[in-house]
Design a protein around this motif. Structure first.
Motif, PDB file in Angstrom:
ATOM      1  N   ILE A 142       9.033  -8.288  -1.841  1.00  0.00           N
ATOM      2  CA  ILE A 142       9.192  -6.910  -1.356  1.00  0.00           C
ATOM      3  C   ILE A 142      10.637  -6.647  -0.943  1.00  0.00           C
ATOM      4  O   ILE A 142      11.417  -7.574  -0.736  1.00  0.00           O
ATOM      5  N   THR A 145      13.276  -1.955   2.545  1.00  0.00           N
ATOM      6  CA  THR A 145      12.624  -0.710   2.960  1.00  0.00           C
ATOM      7  C   THR A 145      11.113  -0.877   3.095  1.00  0.00           C
ATOM      8  O   THR A 145      10.487  -0.232   3.938  1.00  0.00           O
ATOM      9  N   GLU A 146      10.533  -1.769   2.295  1.00  0.00           N
ATOM     10  CA  GLU A 146       9.095  -2.037   2.403  1.00  0.00           C
ATOM     11  C   GLU A 146       8.786  -2.862   3.657  1.00  0.00           C
ATOM     12  O   GLU A 146       7.745  -2.667   4.288  1.00  0.00           O
ATOM     13  N   PHE A 149       8.842  -0.295   6.384  1.00  0.00           N
ATOM     14  CA  PHE A 149       7.603   0.486   6.322  1.00  0.00           C
ATOM     15  C   PHE A 149       6.452  -0.316   6.930  1.00  0.00           C
ATOM     16  O   PHE A 149       5.660   0.215   7.719  1.00  0.00           O
ATOM     17  N   LEU A 158       0.849  -0.162   4.013  1.00  0.00           N
ATOM     18  CA  LEU A 158       1.684  -0.664   2.919  1.00  0.00           C
ATOM     19  C   LEU A 158       0.821  -0.951   1.687  1.00  0.00           C
ATOM     20  O   LEU A 158       1.199  -0.610   0.559  1.00  0.00           O
ATOM     21  N   PHE A 162       1.256   0.783  -1.957  1.00  0.00           N
ATOM     22  CA  PHE A 162       1.386   0.017  -3.198  1.00  0.00           C
ATOM     23  C   PHE A 162       0.339   0.456  -4.217  1.00  0.00           C
ATOM     24  O   PHE A 162       0.642   0.630  -5.398  1.00  0.00           O
ATOM     25  N   VAL A 167       2.337  -0.165  -7.700  1.00  0.00           N
ATOM     26  CA  VAL A 167       3.252  -1.319  -7.639  1.00  0.00           C
ATOM     27  C   VAL A 167       2.652  -2.488  -8.419  1.00  0.00           C
ATOM     28  O   VAL A 167       1.498  -2.847  -8.231  1.00  0.00           O
ATOM     29  N   SER A 169       2.911  -6.173  -8.595  1.00  0.00           N
ATOM     30  CA  SER A 169       3.428  -7.266  -7.766  1.00  0.00           C
ATOM     31  C   SER A 169       4.031  -8.413  -8.559  1.00  0.00           C
ATOM     32  O   SER A 169       4.729  -9.245  -8.014  1.00  0.00           O
ATOM     33  N   PRO A 176      11.792  -0.476  -5.113  1.00  0.00           N
ATOM     34  CA  PRO A 176      10.988  -0.367  -3.902  1.00  0.00           C
ATOM     35  C   PRO A 176      10.039   0.839  -3.965  1.00  0.00           C
ATOM     36  O   PRO A 176      10.370   1.877  -4.551  1.00  0.00           O
ATOM     37  N   ALA A 177       8.889   0.717  -3.360  1.00  0.00           N
ATOM     38  CA  ALA A 177       7.920   1.820  -3.302  1.00  0.00           C
ATOM     39  C   ALA A 177       8.328   2.852  -2.263  1.00  0.00           C
ATOM     40  O   ALA A 177       7.826   3.973  -2.258  1.00  0.00           O
ATOM     41  N   VAL A 178       9.230   2.470  -1.373  1.00  0.00           N
ATOM     42  CA  VAL A 178       9.713   3.367  -0.297  1.00  0.00           C
ATOM     43  C   VAL A 178      11.202   3.524  -0.461  1.00  0.00           C
ATOM     44  O   VAL A 178      11.919   2.568  -0.623  1.00  0.00           O
TER      45      VAL A 178
END
Length: 178
Positions: A142, A145-146, A149, A158, A162, A167, A169, A176-178
């Motif tokens: 990750i 930023t994750e 979060f 989280l 995802f 996402v 993995s 990043p997702a965020v």
């Protein structure tokens, strides 16, 4: 039969073959590496001696073989072991560990997050031989930023993020997702 051999048999069965073993003295851990198979399209890296520190083992995955993943897993194993020795704290869902460098060259993912082993068949995540019960957990790479979060909103938020954003993995090059 000792627990390490039993764990190796458990992993060999789950991952479709015999893994190549690597010993890392800095982490005092043995790591088994499994290539993709017809059933599994990714590389699997698993500790098999970490259970001595809190009855847990760690598993990481990647689409391409990367020797650096073995280094990352050994580094995290050393952190998990210290966490057990210093605090008697076992590996848990939501635990975050920093890597020495990004998970892959040009990746923005610099940490790993411990979660249940989602990519495995039912029955894989807990190994028992009648005396020991060992939990096998996945480490997701990750981004900073994750991690932020996660600290602000928690593990469930989280995981929901995802899932909502799709996402992957196993994609160590994902953004990043965020």
């Amino acid at each position: 039969m000792n627990v390490v051999r039993q764990l190796l048999q458990h992993c060999d069965s789950a991952f479709g073959g015999q893994g190549t073993l690597y010993q890392y003295e800095a982490a005092d851990v043995l790591i088994a590496v499994y290539p993709p198979s017809k059933r599994r399209g990714w590389w699997t890296y698993a500790t098999v001696e970490l259970h001595r520190s809190g009855q847990s083992e760690c598993v990481m995955y990647s689409y391409q073989y990367d020797a650096g993943m073995i280094d990352h897993l050994a580094h995290v194993a050393a952190q998990v072991s210290r966490m057990w020795q210093q605090e008697q704290l076992r590996l848990y869902t939501g635990a975050v560990f920093s890597l020495l460098r990004p998970v892959a060259e040009k990746s923005s993912l610099q940490h790993v997050l411990a979660t249940p082993a989602y990519y495995e068949e039912e029955g894989f995540s807990y190994f028992t031989n009648g005396n020991d019960v060992i939990r096998l957990m996945m480490l997701h790479a990750i981004a900073d930023t994750e991690v932020d979060f996660l600290a602000q909103y928690g593990w469930e938020a989280l995981a929901e993020l995802f899932a909502r954003t799709g996402v992957d993995s196993l994609d160590v090059m994902r953004g990043p997702a965020v």
